[in-house]
Design an enzyme around this catalytic site. Structure first.
Site, PDB file in Angstrom:
ATOM      1  N   ASP A 141       0.868  -1.168   0.000  1.00 59.53           N
ATOM      2  CA  ASP A 141       0.000   0.000   0.000  1.00 59.53           C
ATOM      3  C   ASP A 141       0.917   1.234   0.000  1.00 59.53           C
ATOM      4  OD1 ASP A 141      -2.111   1.731  -0.026  1.00 59.53           O
ATOM      5  OD2 ASP A 141      -3.170   0.820   1.646  1.00 59.53           O
TER       6      ASP A 141
HETATM    7  C1  NOJ Z   1      -3.961   4.052   0.041  1.00 58.08           C
HETATM    8  C2  NOJ Z   1      -5.128   3.150   0.180  1.00 58.08           C
HETATM    9  O1  NOJ Z   1      -5.081   2.479   1.414  1.00 58.08           O
HETATM   10  C3  NOJ Z   1      -5.247   2.123  -0.923  1.00 58.08           C
HETATM   11  O2  NOJ Z   1      -6.467   1.452  -0.787  1.00 58.08           O
HETATM   12  C4  NOJ Z   1      -5.128   2.783  -2.253  1.00 58.08           C
HETATM   13  O3  NOJ Z   1      -5.285   1.833  -3.277  1.00 58.08           O
HETATM   14  C5  NOJ Z   1      -3.784   3.473  -2.343  1.00 58.08           C
HETATM   15  N1  NOJ Z   1      -3.699   4.489  -1.312  1.00 58.08           N
HETATM   16  C6  NOJ Z   1      -3.535   4.123  -3.698  1.00 58.08           C
HETATM   17  O4  NOJ Z   1      -4.298   5.254  -3.836  1.00 58.08           O
END
Ligand code: NOJ
Length: 752
Positions: free
Chosen positions: A286
């Site tokens: 993430d």
């Molecule tokens: C953080 C989020 O937790 C995740 O779900 C997302 O896909 C990513 N950022 C990318 O934006």
């Protein structure tokens, strides 16, 4: 034609030719061919180029020329948050024509519940209990997103959660592992389509692996402690379903699970995902979750973070740059085996080959003409319609007749085009939303609709608009009050401690109730709110979540009876925050509560003796039942269940049960019903849930029609992890078939 236009035109023609050529010779690639291509490419790569493939950034802070130069140098294998056909085509051209190894980029984006055509938030989609329409919604999202050059979406989000305070409950399928698994499969299939090399196929990304939805106190990013039985019997289930459905990628999470951050967690990423499940796809971190392991206190610095993430099995780092900065020295110092890097790079290359990106990295500029096509918008309306859950309907207040002479449309969500789209919407546009106000005006004619929002937005505490709203109510036959939350109150980082309806909405409803006109409340929110007070005040209540672009027409369809509401809750509705966590598949405790054992707090005599309070598992104030149980939802008709029959009262642990029941539509309208099958394993080697969903079917019944439903229940569906191993245990089971998790016909069977 000016020069700019001419250039675009020529580019489009040359791309269309490339696309045509590629389409005509497109064939599914045999597995060995993929492996030999991967190996060949890998053998030609320098360590720097490998590290590049393992790095993904949002290039927002770089100039166009800097991005191009980085692509030429093979510094990044992937970007996220780049959009626009021309821009992406140009980047791919640079990668394919100017980088040494001509490896295409993969462009990722959060396409969570629609790209331009926005569907209800995933929690709303889960309320449909309809995998077919959910699959189509995700297919449409992929068709739209791919037309913009996106080939990878960070969806589905399949975190199980028991906590409505957590803002990301909006993105989830709710609390149940079985429902979430069925939907996870549908979502992956919709995203990836039937042929991965089809230009409209996107790679799915099962996220967040794993346990993120158990954030302590519902505070986003918080620590999670999850026992291994709950991890395996509940939290991992939808991920396994996504893996089985072929999800090409997984995303590690932000949370620290039982003391080990999930982006450096060898137990979940390596042992479970790779070794036990034999997952062959690609794992991305993430956003900066690799370097966040420093703040977690699990790594001293970026270098250690990179080392731990790679060892755990994170192939690509999103946003932070610890891989880029440290892999080389980790390899040179002998801390990191080159084999691990090669494995990661192979996973990435395989993904790009499978998606056909080497042959066809470009987007046909014509494809974007499909954005917001009428069929897509009609589907959004259908999903929104099936996602709304009728929670109360005193004396058949709903549906309203279209012959009504006047109706008051009130409330901060009645005409809030951005709010109805919900959280995680980057590419949907408020201007494409049709609000409830517009839809109702279109249906009845403007003169019959008395509109006064009363409050400017959901948190508005000013009573300045009350008088106008009350006046509108007084001159109308019925009040439609659109209550709820603004979109910004749910989603990532948007957790709430109290989950009540915000602002002065309750007070306004109280005033409106005094007019004596039927008060119909429609709640549009990103989470299951504690709506007990609103339920009491209302004559009818429809829970619509944030319904997306077509929420307005969908709600008008239901309010005015074009179709009966048919959604069912994918999550338990609590009476207040103090009742959290409350999920229907809890264990029984040694002292289960009952109606007789509960003394409500206000009924306790002063200086009562201690023993007479029951000593049972409940809250003095809330009691022991939720506001609404999991699976609950009313209709404009009623259904009668009968004839529950099992194929046998006893099966072996490799056998299966056939379960039959009849459902009768005892009303004057045709409607859908979601028939649910639950079991309870009475005695186990560890304590077992009081109920577990094991099947459901959405059926359509004409007025006065009886429909038979048949479920196949293999004994393998009763398997669970008992702390040591997966077992199917012999003994007695309860079985229910019914309309929700707290009602239904009951019988029993045994496993030999
Ligand atoms: C953080 C989020 O937790 C995740 O779900 C997302 O896909 C990513 N950022 C990318 O934006």
């Amino acid at each position: 034609m000016n020069r700019q236009l001419a250039k675009r035109y020529l580019f489009a023609i040359s791309l269309s030719i490339t696309i045509l050529l590629n389409v005509s010779c497109k064939q599914a690639e045999p597995k060995n061919d993929i492996e030999s291509r991967v190996n060949k490419l890998l053998s030609e790569m320098t360590l720097d180029e490998k590290i590049g493939q393992m790095s993904q950034i949002d290039p927002g802070y770089l100039s166009d020329e800097q991005i191009k130069q980085a692509v030429r140098e093979g510094k990044y294998g992937s970007f996220l948050n780049v959009s626009g056909v021309e821009k992406i085509n140009a980047l791919q051209k640079t990668a394919l024509e100017e980088s040494r190894l001509k490896i295409p980029l993969i462009i990722g984006r959060d396409v969570i519940h629609g790209y331009r055509t926005i569907f209800p938030i995933p929690l709303g989609m889960a309320s449909t209990w309809n995998p077919e329409i959910v699959k189509r919604a995700f297919r449409i999202s992929s068709i739209e997103a791919s037309s913009q050059g996106i080939k990878w979406t960070f969806a589905p989000m399949i975190d199980i959660t028991w906590d409505p305070r957590w803002g990301r409950i909006a993105e989830s399928c709710g609390e149940d592992p079985y429902l979430a698994s069925v939907l996870a499969k549908a979502m992956v299939q919709g995203i990836q389509g039937e042929n991965l090399t089809d230009p409209t196929a996107l790679a799915a990304c099962a996220k967040h692996f794993v346990g993120y939805g158990f954030a302590e106190g519902g505070r986003d990013y918080s620590t999670t402690y999850i026992s291994e039985p709950i991890l395996r019997n509940v939290v991992l289930k939808p991920f396994e379903a996504a893996k089985d459905a072929g999800a090409l990628t997984f995303m590690s999470a932000f949370n620290d699970l039982n003391g080990v951050p999930t982006s450096g967690n060898e137990f979940t990423l390596r042992q479970i995902l790779r070794n036990e499940w034999n997952y062959k796809g690609m794992v991305v971190s993430d956003w900066a979750s690799v370097t966040e392991m420093i703040a977690h206190g699990y790594c001293a610095d970026e270098k250690e973070a990179a080392l731990k993430a790679i060892k755990a099995g994170v192939d690509m780092e999103m946003s932070s740059t610890s891989y880029m900065n440290h892999i080389k020295s980790l390899v040179e110092e002998g801390q990191l085996d080159m084999k691990m890097i090669d494995e990661a790079v192979k996973n990435i290359l395989r993904l790009k080959i499978k998606l056909g990106l080497f042959e066809n990295p470009y987007v046909d500029p014509e494809a974007e003409k499909q954005l917001l096509s009428p069929e897509f918008m009609e589907h959004a309306r259908k999903v929104a319609r099936q996602s709304a859950v009728l929670l109360k309907n005193e004396q058949n207040t709903l549906p309203l007749s279209t012959n009504i002479t006047s109706v008051a449309v009130i409330g901060p969500l009645a005409d809030a085009p951005r709010d109805q789209l919900g959280t995680w919407v980057f590419d949907g546009k408020a201007e494409n939303s049709v609000t409830p106000l517009t839809a109702i005006q279109d249906l009845l004619g403007k003169t019959k609709v008395n509109f006064a929002a009363g409050l400017k937005y959901s948190r508005d505490k000013s009573k300045a608009g009350f008088a106008e709203a009350i006046a509108a109510a007084k001159k109308s036959q019925a009040i439609l009050f659109f209550a709820g939350e603004e979109w910004i109150l749910s989603g990532e980082g948007q957790s709430r401690g109290e989950i009540t309806i915000p602002g002065a909405q309750e007070e306004l409803m109280e005033e409106l109730k005094k007019t004596g006109k039927p008060l119909i409340v429609i709640v549009m929110a990103g989470r299951p709110l504690a709506i007990g007070n609103t339920v009491e005040k209302s004559d009818a209540l429809l829970y619509a979540f944030h319904g997306g672009s077509m929420a307005g027409p969908a709600l008008a369809d239901l309010i005015f009876g074009k179709e009966s509401p048919s959604g069912k809750l994918p999550v338990t509705f609590v009476k207040g925050s103090g009742q959290i966590p409350f999920y229907y598949y809890h264990n029984n405790t040694g002292r289960p509560a009952s109606a007789e054992s509960w003394t409500p707090i206000d009924s306790i005599p002063i200086e009562n003796s201690q023993a007479s309070l029951g000593y049972r598992s409940f809250h003095l104030d809330y009691g022991f039942t939720p506001l609404f149980p999991f699976g609950y939802g009313l209709s404009y008709t009623t259904f009668q269940y009968s004839n529950l029959i099992l194929s046998s009262n006893e099966i072996t642990s490799d056998g299966k049960l056939t379960v039959k029941a009849s459902v009768f539509n005892n009303g004057n309208v045709d409607a859908d019903e979601i028939v649910q099958l639950y079991i309870r394993d009475r005695v186990g080697s560890i304590t077992r849930p009081v109920k577990e969903l094991k099947g459901f079917q959405r059926i359509h019944l004409k007025s006065r029609e009886t429909v038979g439903v048949t479920f196949e229940l293999p004994a393998s569906a009763l398997e669970f992890f008992n702390g040591k191993e997966n077992v199917i245990e012999s003994g007695k089971f309860d079985l229910w078939v019914g309309p929700n998790s707290s009602e239904g016909l009951h019988t029993e069977f045994s496993i030999k």
